[in-house]
Motif scaffolding. Structure first.
Motif, PDB file in Angstrom:
ATOM      1  N   GLN A 225     -15.357  51.005  67.136  1.00  0.00           N
ATOM      2  CA  GLN A 225     -14.776  50.524  65.795  1.00  0.00           C
ATOM      3  C   GLN A 225     -15.572  51.005  64.576  1.00  0.00           C
ATOM      4  N   ALA A 229     -14.360  53.394  61.682  1.00  0.00           N
ATOM      5  CA  ALA A 229     -14.399  53.026  60.012  1.00  0.00           C
ATOM      6  C   ALA A 229     -15.269  54.050  59.364  1.00  0.00           C
ATOM      7  N   GLU A 239      -9.998  51.502  52.294  1.00  0.00           N
ATOM      8  CA  GLU A 239      -9.387  50.159  52.797  1.00  0.00           C
ATOM      9  C   GLU A 239      -9.130  49.974  53.941  1.00  0.00           C
ATOM     10  N   ALA A 240      -8.476  51.265  54.649  1.00  0.00           N
ATOM     11  CA  ALA A 240      -8.445  51.175  56.255  1.00  0.00           C
ATOM     12  C   ALA A 240      -9.784  51.005  56.771  1.00  0.00           C
ATOM     13  N   PHE A 242     -12.572  49.672  55.478  1.00  0.00           N
ATOM     14  CA  PHE A 242     -12.997  48.230  55.322  1.00  0.00           C
ATOM     15  C   PHE A 242     -12.377  47.177  56.468  1.00  0.00           C
ATOM     16  N   GLU A 243     -11.080  47.179  56.578  1.00  0.00           N
ATOM     17  CA  GLU A 243     -10.381  46.589  57.489  1.00  0.00           C
ATOM     18  C   GLU A 243     -10.906  46.635  58.936  1.00  0.00           C
ATOM     19  N   ARG A 244     -11.083  47.836  59.445  1.00  0.00           N
ATOM     20  CA  ARG A 244     -11.589  48.110  60.670  1.00  0.00           C
ATOM     21  C   ARG A 244     -13.030  46.996  60.886  1.00  0.00           C
ATOM     22  N   LEU A 246     -13.921  44.539  59.217  1.00  0.00           N
ATOM     23  CA  LEU A 246     -13.758  43.297  58.830  1.00  0.00           C
ATOM     24  C   LEU A 246     -13.227  42.711  60.244  1.00  0.00           C
ATOM     25  N   THR A 247     -12.177  43.284  60.828  1.00  0.00           N
ATOM     26  CA  THR A 247     -11.722  43.003  62.242  1.00  0.00           C
ATOM     27  C   THR A 247     -12.627  42.636  63.189  1.00  0.00           C
ATOM     28  N   ARG A 250     -14.383  39.397  62.432  1.00  0.00           N
ATOM     29  CA  ARG A 250     -13.657  38.233  62.698  1.00  0.00           C
ATOM     30  C   ARG A 250     -13.655  37.974  64.236  1.00  0.00           C
ATOM     31  N   ALA A 281     -12.595  43.508  49.264  1.00  0.00           N
ATOM     32  CA  ALA A 281     -13.015  43.376  50.889  1.00  0.00           C
ATOM     33  C   ALA A 281     -14.108  42.373  50.921  1.00  0.00           C
ATOM     34  N   LYS A 284     -12.722  38.926  51.402  1.00  0.00           N
ATOM     35  CA  LYS A 284     -12.227  38.758  52.844  1.00  0.00           C
ATOM     36  C   LYS A 284     -13.660  38.527  53.751  1.00  0.00           C
TER      37      LYS A 284
END
Length: 290
Positions: A225, A229, A239-240, A242-244, A246-247, A250, A281, A284
């Protein structure tokens, strides 16, 4: 700093600001080179930036990161001997100032010269990196004169940086990285070389990944993962990317969570700290951690 902040509503006319600045000249009761600022005297501080670099520290007493950064900034300001002024703004007390700068997270630090923002960063930073940031600003606005706009100061090119850049232009990324690292080793506060090292380290790492990993990475494979990223960021999808990460933050705990957090902070350093994508980000990330 991306996106200039319009301070006209706070600073009013330049002439009025310069007159108000006279009243601010003795305001640093909190120590040499440091002053506490509220909405009542902020216009005067903006006016003072016509004569002297002003570094605005937007902080909250509720933030541990702010408590970490504040003494570092105050120490630098006091040792600067009046070369620049640290203007501290408690955003809980003066929210309108934070709104004027578009601040979404604290600590945020903004440098003002000639009544306008010229650079910014957010989050705690090492003292050497902050000093390098200040040196870079002074290299650009060192010719500032009273009542006028900043005039860029002429600075000779660093032959070490010229050689490193040439290696990069020739496509020798490994050689360029080694050259920039040598500059940082010799001059730890060299902000431009530090940024080049971060960028090249990322590019070389990202280029080593199989681009297909974006689609094939297993949800619980942290290494895959994080690699995905990198590939997303290299392909201009921050943004995609960062979200990878962040997932991963979490959905993991312990060392894996900390590794993902560290990687995301490294990716943030590739951008202007005031970039709205980075600010969002960071918010988040804080929510995911706490």
């Amino acid at each position: 700093m991306s996106g200039a902040v319009d301070l006209s509503a706070l600073a009013a006319k330049a002439e009025a600001s310069r007159q108000a600045a006279a009243g601010a000249s003795g305001a640093a009761a909190g120590g040499p080179g440091v002053t506490e600022v509220t909405e009542a005297n902020f216009e005067a501080v903006v006016g003072r930036s016509q004569e002297q670099l002003v570094v605005v520290e937007l902080y909250s007493t509720r933030s541990l990161e702010c408590l970490e950064l504040s003494p570092v900034l105050a120490g630098l300001a006091q040792r600067a001997g009046g070369q620049w002024l640290l203007a501290r703004v408690d955003v809980d007390v003066s929210p309108a100032i934070a709104q004027a700068f578009g601040v979404q997270s604290v600590p945020t630090v903004v440098a003002l010269a000639g009544g306008q923002p010229v650079s910014a960063f957010s989050g705690p930073q090492p003292e050497a990196q902050i000093q390098g940031w200040l040196d870079e600003i002074f290299a650009k606005v060192g010719g500032m004169v009273g009542g006028g706009a900043p005039t860029p100061a002429a600075t000779p090119e660093d032959p070490r940086m010229v050689a490193a850049e040439q290696l990069m232009n020739d496509g020798d990324l490994d050689g360029a990285l080694a050259a920039y690292r040598a500059v940082v080793t010799a001059d730890p506060g060299h902000a431009e070389a530090q940024a080049a090292v971060r960028n090249l380290e990322f590019i070389l790492r990202a280029q080593a990944h199989d681009p297909g990993i974006v689609d094939t990475a297993a949800p619980h494979d942290v290494d895959a993962q994080l690699a995905a990223a990198d590939v997303l960021l290299l392909s201009q999808q921050p943004e995609a990317a960062f979200e990878r990460v962040l997932t991963v933050v979490r959905s993991t705990a312990g060392d894996e969570k900390d590794r993902a957090r560290t990687r995301l902070l490294e990716l943030f350093e590739l951008f202007d700290p005031a970039d709205p994508m980075v600010v969002a980000a960071r918010r988040k990330l804080a929510a995911a951690l706490y």
